[in-house]
Design a protein around this motif. Structure first.
Motif, PDB file in Angstrom:
ATOM      1  N   PRO A 166       0.822  -1.177   0.057  1.00  0.00           N
ATOM      2  CA  PRO A 166       0.030  -0.019  -0.109  1.00  0.00           C
ATOM      3  C   PRO A 166       0.946   1.307   0.082  1.00  0.00           C
ATOM      4  CG  PRO A 166      -0.071  -1.049   2.084  1.00  0.00           C
ATOM      5  CD  PRO A 166       0.689  -2.021   1.129  1.00  0.00           C
ATOM      6  N   ALA A 167       0.844   2.022  -1.312  1.00  0.00           N
ATOM      7  CA  ALA A 167       1.722   3.113  -1.428  1.00  0.00           C
ATOM      8  C   ALA A 167       3.169   3.052  -1.152  1.00  0.00           C
ATOM      9  CB  ALA A 167       0.999   4.277  -0.272  1.00  0.00           C
ATOM     10  N   THR A 168       3.764   1.746  -1.256  1.00  0.00           N
ATOM     11  CA  THR A 168       5.045   1.660  -1.534  1.00  0.00           C
ATOM     12  C   THR A 168       5.485   0.566  -2.290  1.00  0.00           C
ATOM     13  OG1 THR A 168       5.114   2.037   0.905  1.00  0.00           O
ATOM     14  CG2 THR A 168       7.300   1.326  -0.001  1.00  0.00           C
ATOM     15  N   ILE A 169       6.755   0.843  -3.042  1.00  0.00           N
ATOM     16  CA  ILE A 169       7.321  -0.019  -4.023  1.00  0.00           C
ATOM     17  C   ILE A 169       8.617  -0.598  -3.169  1.00  0.00           C
ATOM     18  CG2 ILE A 169       8.552  -0.484  -6.136  1.00  0.00           C
ATOM     19  CD1 ILE A 169       5.398   0.366  -6.463  1.00  0.00           C
ATOM     20  N   HIS A 170       8.814  -2.113  -3.224  1.00  0.00           N
ATOM     21  CA  HIS A 170       9.696  -2.449  -2.630  1.00  0.00           C
ATOM     22  C   HIS A 170      10.614  -3.282  -3.671  1.00  0.00           C
ATOM     23  CE1 HIS A 170       7.218  -2.416   0.876  1.00  0.00           C
ATOM     24  NE2 HIS A 170       6.545  -3.231   0.193  1.00  0.00           N
ATOM     25  N   LEU A 171      12.064  -3.131  -3.569  1.00  0.00           N
ATOM     26  CA  LEU A 171      12.980  -3.717  -4.585  1.00  0.00           C
ATOM     27  C   LEU A 171      14.107  -4.252  -3.648  1.00  0.00           C
ATOM     28  CD1 LEU A 171      13.420  -0.359  -6.746  1.00  0.00           C
ATOM     29  CD2 LEU A 171      12.135  -2.635  -7.271  1.00  0.00           C
ATOM     30  N   GLN A 221       5.941   7.347  -7.069  1.00  0.00           N
ATOM     31  CA  GLN A 221       6.398   8.643  -7.845  1.00  0.00           C
ATOM     32  C   GLN A 221       8.094   8.470  -7.865  1.00  0.00           C
ATOM     33  OE1 GLN A 221       4.352   8.793  -4.936  1.00  0.00           O
ATOM     34  NE2 GLN A 221       2.567   9.684  -5.838  1.00  0.00           N
ATOM     35  N   GLY A 222       8.583   7.986  -6.611  1.00  0.00           N
ATOM     36  CA  GLY A 222       9.906   7.893  -6.769  1.00  0.00           C
ATOM     37  C   GLY A 222      10.372   6.767  -7.553  1.00  0.00           C
ATOM     38  N   PHE A 223       9.843   5.533  -7.632  1.00  0.00           N
ATOM     39  CA  PHE A 223      10.169   4.460  -8.518  1.00  0.00           C
ATOM     40  C   PHE A 223       9.758   4.938  -9.877  1.00  0.00           C
ATOM     41  CE2 PHE A 223       8.962   0.492 -10.524  1.00  0.00           C
ATOM     42  CZ  PHE A 223       9.973  -0.064 -10.350  1.00  0.00           C
ATOM     43  N   ARG A 224       8.749   5.876 -10.226  1.00  0.00           N
ATOM     44  CA  ARG A 224       8.691   6.392 -11.619  1.00  0.00           C
ATOM     45  C   ARG A 224       9.898   7.219 -11.953  1.00  0.00           C
ATOM     46  NH1 ARG A 224       3.343   6.432 -11.128  1.00  0.00           N
ATOM     47  NH2 ARG A 224       3.448   8.477 -10.039  1.00  0.00           N
ATOM     48  N   ALA A 225      10.296   7.873 -11.154  1.00  0.00           N
ATOM     49  CA  ALA A 225      11.263   8.913 -11.524  1.00  0.00           C
ATOM     50  C   ALA A 225      12.477   7.950 -11.808  1.00  0.00           C
ATOM     51  CB  ALA A 225      11.590   9.878 -10.253  1.00  0.00           C
ATOM     52  N   LEU A 226      12.673   6.926 -10.951  1.00  0.00           N
ATOM     53  CA  LEU A 226      13.948   6.036 -11.107  1.00  0.00           C
ATOM     54  C   LEU A 226      13.899   5.452 -12.506  1.00  0.00           C
ATOM     55  CD1 LEU A 226      16.534   4.387 -10.271  1.00  0.00           C
ATOM     56  CD2 LEU A 226      14.777   2.799  -9.181  1.00  0.00           C
ATOM     57  N   HIS A 275      12.294   6.403 -15.046  1.00  0.00           N
ATOM     58  CA  HIS A 275      12.645   7.489 -15.958  1.00  0.00           C
ATOM     59  C   HIS A 275      13.911   7.782 -16.314  1.00  0.00           C
ATOM     60  CE1 HIS A 275      11.535  11.066 -18.691  1.00  0.00           C
ATOM     61  NE2 HIS A 275      12.374  11.656 -17.744  1.00  0.00           N
ATOM     62  N   THR A 276      14.796   8.182 -15.070  1.00  0.00           N
ATOM     63  CA  THR A 276      16.216   8.321 -15.250  1.00  0.00           C
ATOM     64  C   THR A 276      17.045   7.186 -16.036  1.00  0.00           C
ATOM     65  OG1 THR A 276      16.101   9.779 -13.302  1.00  0.00           O
ATOM     66  CG2 THR A 276      18.051   9.112 -14.023  1.00  0.00           C
ATOM     67  N   LEU A 277      16.669   5.936 -15.527  1.00  0.00           N
ATOM     68  CA  LEU A 277      17.188   4.774 -16.137  1.00  0.00           C
ATOM     69  C   LEU A 277      17.129   4.733 -17.509  1.00  0.00           C
ATOM     70  CD1 LEU A 277      16.720   1.982 -13.311  1.00  0.00           C
ATOM     71  CD2 LEU A 277      18.992   3.365 -13.880  1.00  0.00           C
ATOM     72  N   LYS A 278      15.815   4.787 -17.874  1.00  0.00           N
ATOM     73  CA  LYS A 278      15.517   4.936 -19.474  1.00  0.00           C
ATOM     74  C   LYS A 278      16.144   6.048 -20.307  1.00  0.00           C
ATOM     75  CE  LYS A 278      11.094   2.561 -19.002  1.00  0.00           C
ATOM     76  NZ  LYS A 278       9.679   2.872 -19.008  1.00  0.00           N
ATOM     77  N   LEU A 279      16.301   7.193 -19.849  1.00  0.00           N
ATOM     78  CA  LEU A 279      16.756   8.202 -20.248  1.00  0.00           C
ATOM     79  C   LEU A 279      18.395   7.920 -20.555  1.00  0.00           C
ATOM     80  CD1 LEU A 279      15.643  11.620 -18.386  1.00  0.00           C
ATOM     81  CD2 LEU A 279      15.247  10.522 -20.957  1.00  0.00           C
ATOM     82  N   ASP A 280      19.066   7.345 -19.487  1.00  0.00           N
ATOM     83  CA  ASP A 280      20.485   6.946 -19.524  1.00  0.00           C
ATOM     84  C   ASP A 280      20.762   5.879 -20.716  1.00  0.00           C
ATOM     85  OD1 ASP A 280      23.122   7.135 -18.575  1.00  0.00           O
ATOM     86  OD2 ASP A 280      22.833   5.173 -17.490  1.00  0.00           O
TER      87      ASP A 280
END
Length: 63
Positions: A24-29, A45-50, A52-57
């Protein structure tokens, strides 16, 4: 916490693999080769940003 883990589709059998679970409201890696079994927790939101950054790289350079 007893998350239901899903292995990355980029993982081959026997290799070190990234696993993901959502709560609930958290992604675990986690990473299967980590002897400490550390879990990174992120907001969606933080996972989506991660991602996005990895795809840009990985994107090809534009000239």
């Amino acid at each position: 916490m007893n998350p239901r883990w899903q292995k990355s589709s980029y993982c081959s059998e026997g290799a070190s693999c990234v696993h993901i679970s959502n709560g609930p409201a958290t992604i675990h890696l986690t990473e299967s080769a980590d002897p400490t079994r550390a879990i990174l927790n992120a907001t969606p939101q933080g996972f989506r940003a991660l991602l996005h950054t990895l795809k840009l790289d990985k994107a090809p350079s534009r000239v």
